[in-house]
Design a protein around this motif. Sequence first.
Motif, short mmCIF file in Angstrom:
data_model
loop_
_atom_site.label_atom_id
_atom_site.label_comp_id
_atom_site.label_asym_id
_atom_site.label_seq_id
_atom_site.Cartn_x
_atom_site.Cartn_y
_atom_site.Cartn_z
N ARG B 199 0.84 -1.20 0.00
CA ARG B 199 0.00 0.00 0.00
C ARG B 199 0.87 1.25 0.00
O ARG B 199 0.47 2.29 -0.49
N LEU B 200 2.09 1.11 0.56
CA LEU B 200 3.01 2.25 0.55
C LEU B 200 3.47 2.55 -0.87
O LEU B 200 3.72 3.70 -1.22
N GLU B 202 1.61 2.06 -3.50
CA GLU B 202 0.47 2.76 -4.10
C GLU B 202 0.48 4.23 -3.68
O GLU B 202 0.21 5.11 -4.49
N ALA B 203 0.79 4.45 -2.39
CA ALA B 203 0.83 5.82 -1.89
C ALA B 203 1.90 6.61 -2.64
O ALA B 203 1.68 7.76 -3.02
N GLY B 204 3.05 5.99 -2.88
CA GLY B 204 4.12 6.66 -3.61
C GLY B 204 3.66 7.05 -5.00
O GLY B 204 3.86 8.18 -5.47
N SER B 205 3.00 6.11 -5.65
CA SER B 205 2.50 6.36 -7.00
C SER B 205 1.43 7.45 -6.98
O SER B 205 1.38 8.30 -7.87
N ASP B 206 0.61 7.43 -5.94
CA ASP B 206 -0.44 8.44 -5.80
C ASP B 206 0.17 9.82 -5.60
O ASP B 206 -0.42 10.83 -5.97
N LEU B 207 1.36 9.86 -5.00
CA LEU B 207 2.02 11.14 -4.72
C LEU B 207 3.03 11.49 -5.81
O LEU B 207 4.11 12.02 -5.53
N ALA B 209 5.14 9.92 -7.70
CA ALA B 209 6.44 9.30 -7.90
C ALA B 209 6.33 8.23 -8.99
O ALA B 209 5.48 7.35 -8.91
N PRO B 211 7.46 4.85 -11.04
CA PRO B 211 7.82 3.57 -10.43
C PRO B 211 9.28 3.51 -9.97
O PRO B 211 9.56 3.03 -8.86
N VAL B 218 11.12 4.48 -1.59
CA VAL B 218 10.27 3.75 -0.64
C VAL B 218 10.74 2.30 -0.48
O VAL B 218 11.06 1.87 0.63
N LEU B 222 12.96 0.81 2.78
CA LEU B 222 12.21 -0.10 3.65
C LEU B 222 12.82 -1.50 3.68
O LEU B 222 12.56 -2.25 4.60
#
Lengths: 399, 303
Positions: B199-200, B202-207, B209, B211, B218, B222
Amino acid sequence: MASGTFAESGADLELVGIKKRFPGFTAIEHLDLTIPAGSFFALLGPSGCGKTTTLRLVAGLEDPTEGSILIGGKDVTKLKPFQRQVNTVFQSYALFPHMTVLDNVAFGLRRRRIEDPVAKAHEALVLVELDHLAARKPQQLSGGQQQRVALARAIVNRPALLLLDEPLGALDLKLRRQMQLELKSIQEEVGLTFVHVTHDQEEAMTMADTVAVMNKGEIEQLGAPQDLYELPRTAFVANFLGQSNLFTGHVASTTSTSITVDVEGAKITVPTKRAQRHTGEVTVGIRPEKLHLHKDEPKTAAGTNSIGPGRIIDVSFSGVSTQYTVAVPGLDNLTVFQQNTTFGPIAHEGAEVWATWEVDHGFGLQDDPGAAPRFPADTDTATIAVQKRRALKSELEES
Amino acid sequence: MAFSAFATGTAKEQAPRRKSKIALLLLLPGILYLMLFFLVPLVSLVITSFQQPVPYGDIGEFQNAFKWENYVDVVNTYGEHIFRSFAYAILATIFALLFSYPLAYFIGVKARRWPLLQNLMLVLVIAPFFISFLLRTLAWKAILSDESFVVTGLKALSLMAPDAHFTGTPAAVIFGLTYNFIPFMTLPLYSTLERLDTRLLEAGSDLYAKPAMTFFKVTVPLSMSGIVSGVLLTFIPAAGDYINASRDFLGGTGTQMIGNVIESNFLVTLNYPAAAALSIILMAVILVMVTVYVKRSGTEDLL
């Protein structure tokens, strides 16, 4: 996407003929939806009704099987999530655990090379009143604080469209109320288009300008919260948005302004313009708080419906009001809410009562009673949600 | 209120005292083991490294002294081997990381939907362990030798010069090291990537960034703990390895690593002080490199 600039204002969202199929089941059957710019829109429905899928389609995290998505008039169906001027507040918050709160908030700004990301991130944190915790890591914050960071991280990008995926689900009641008010005031302040997904009908009604009730991958009814509540069109809406007493019967007589339904001998009148169907088998309903209880048989008066006598089989006190369950021979149990304007209940268990309400408060539903006979008791909100979730889970496991 | 506060206070005071006794008891075998098989040999190794030959004594006869010149001598004589060891080990570690990361990512993230495939691939990663390290390396020697179909085939296709060899070259040694330590790199990477919250991503992509950006901003941070432990598990044994570089396996005269030198000093020329000094140097350099590396990657809490 214009890089390095903010959206001027909220944009409108248009979903045209959206269909989404996953292996093994269809999440969204056919969806047409227009959300005007600058509005606070709520998608309300039980788990598994397709509301989160709708949100993920708009964010670009899923691709629709059919149909197209337009944001501000531009077709974005084929764009990747990072190319869309849309930000999401995730249900799980999805804050980056290895970054400080400030870096989390500045993440989107840095990716778009917007000038002075740190100062803008601080501004967003001030908006959610968390600037003093900017140097902390997300794990060091409480649930409510994390939620506000997630909100700041999305809002700071000034997206044309802000998607909220049950963001208040993990918070306790008091914090949820507080956050509802904050969200609403932030939305009014920044003027963005908010699309809020929730299964909490109260949340949807207090926050949104427009609520769409979703069920089984389709929108059942859409409108202002008050309109939806006072005049539900389907049994699902009537029961999902608050509670309803529903009666099904044949239309016995019709006047120019009202129809009268014969339910097991009881005559129930509903204004014609508040009824969706006017002939044959019709389901009519009344909200429990619109009912009045009487210990003596009320005189028949024009403009009121009367049912009774019935026996009170349950009294439950909930502070502001008391809920009575009344068993009426031949009918389903009635639920009646009475404001506690005096101390103690007005009637006790086992008492014989009559219930009346004004004709103008009733409503007639669109559903064909033949298709869903008598709305059995196991179709209340919680059960629908549980059944849906189980079905979805088993389907997901199979695939 | 007062009662509960009092109760928790006493409970807190009591708990650690009881625990520490049990903990000590449980730790005792480990401590004894380390004393016997790590500390004592280490001290003996340090003493040996300062010994000097017995005057007019036999080969391999030494007496205690403080001959620190041993260290200068071995660095002067074997400096090239020391450097080569670390160069090979670093290269092998980098190759192993480049090979293992996509593999571990696939098993730990992409294959989540198919647990059977995930388990199968993990078994395949571990499968080489069922066969002895020596045998595996010998098998590679056979595969890569001058008479093997691989080399003759490459020569027939003119992809290799007719008089070229593969075994005995630095490339063969680095290849062997990389191959042998890939499971040590893949498994820790897998165990961190398996826990990666997609989900993180997805959050990166949503913000906004892309791929690749999400990967470096991210995913990599991690999975840093897995990268660090994989690198340590590969680099430390690879730096001291003497099988792959040995002439009997994939190496040649020009590929001797510090492990080979230590082995020949201990077992062939019986120059115990030199071998001991080399061992201490190897240990010290690894310790320094690992400390710097761990500090740099910001995962001190792993040590």
